[in-house]
Write a protein that holds these residues in place. Sequence first.
Motif, short mmCIF file in Angstrom:
data_model
loop_
_atom_site.label_atom_id
_atom_site.label_comp_id
_atom_site.label_asym_id
_atom_site.label_seq_id
_atom_site.Cartn_x
_atom_site.Cartn_y
_atom_site.Cartn_z
N ALA A 38 3.51 3.13 -1.63
CA ALA A 38 2.16 2.64 -1.50
C ALA A 38 0.50 3.47 -1.44
N CYS A 40 -1.78 2.53 -2.20
CA CYS A 40 -2.88 1.59 -2.41
C CYS A 40 -3.01 0.23 -1.08
N GLY A 41 -2.42 0.67 0.04
CA GLY A 41 -2.14 -0.17 0.82
C GLY A 41 -2.08 -2.00 1.07
N MET A 44 -2.01 -4.03 -3.91
CA MET A 44 -1.08 -5.15 -5.74
C MET A 44 -2.11 -4.16 -6.44
N ALA A 45 -2.31 -2.85 -6.23
CA ALA A 45 -2.64 -1.90 -7.48
C ALA A 45 -2.19 -0.41 -7.52
N ALA A 47 1.91 0.09 -7.88
CA ALA A 47 3.24 -0.08 -7.75
C ALA A 47 4.44 0.92 -6.94
N CYS A 49 5.38 0.21 -4.59
CA CYS A 49 6.46 -0.27 -3.27
C CYS A 49 6.84 -0.82 -4.51
N LEU A 84 6.78 -6.25 -6.32
CA LEU A 84 6.37 -5.01 -5.24
C LEU A 84 6.52 -5.52 -3.44
S1 FES Z 1 1.31 -0.76 -1.81
FE1 FES Z 1 0.28 -0.76 -3.65
S2 FES Z 1 1.31 -2.25 -4.73
FE2 FES Z 1 2.20 -2.17 -3.29
#
Ligand code: FES
Length: 106
Positions: A38, A40-41, A44-45, A47, A49, A84
């Motif tokens: 995760a 990007c926390g 959605m940037a 993938a 996750c 995701l």
């Molecule tokens: S945590 Fe980065 S896309 Fe889901």
Amino acid sequence: MPKITFITSDAKPYKIDVQNGLTVMEGAIQNDVPGIDADCGGGMACATCHVYVNEVWIDKLPAKEDGEEDMLDMAFEPKSNSRLSCQITISDELDGLIVNIPLKQA
Ligand code: FES
């Protein structure tokens, strides 16, 4: 509390309780499930996750937004059941959800 099972690429199951309102990704992070970084926390940037949702559950999840679809296109070996995990919010309806973690995220 809903129970979610993560299965790692080496077939090790992690069965964890996740509070309603959290995402599947947040449940994994809080419980140190390996393979869900995760980066990007949850934005959605990244993938990192990415999970494969067990076929029994795929139709029970809310539909993907465009942004999720785009990010999954860039994920390692996406499949029709790819999601995701940061975009799946836990509710009682998802009690028993099973997801597999891709080999690349081992
Ligand atoms: S945590 Fe980065 S896309 Fe889901």
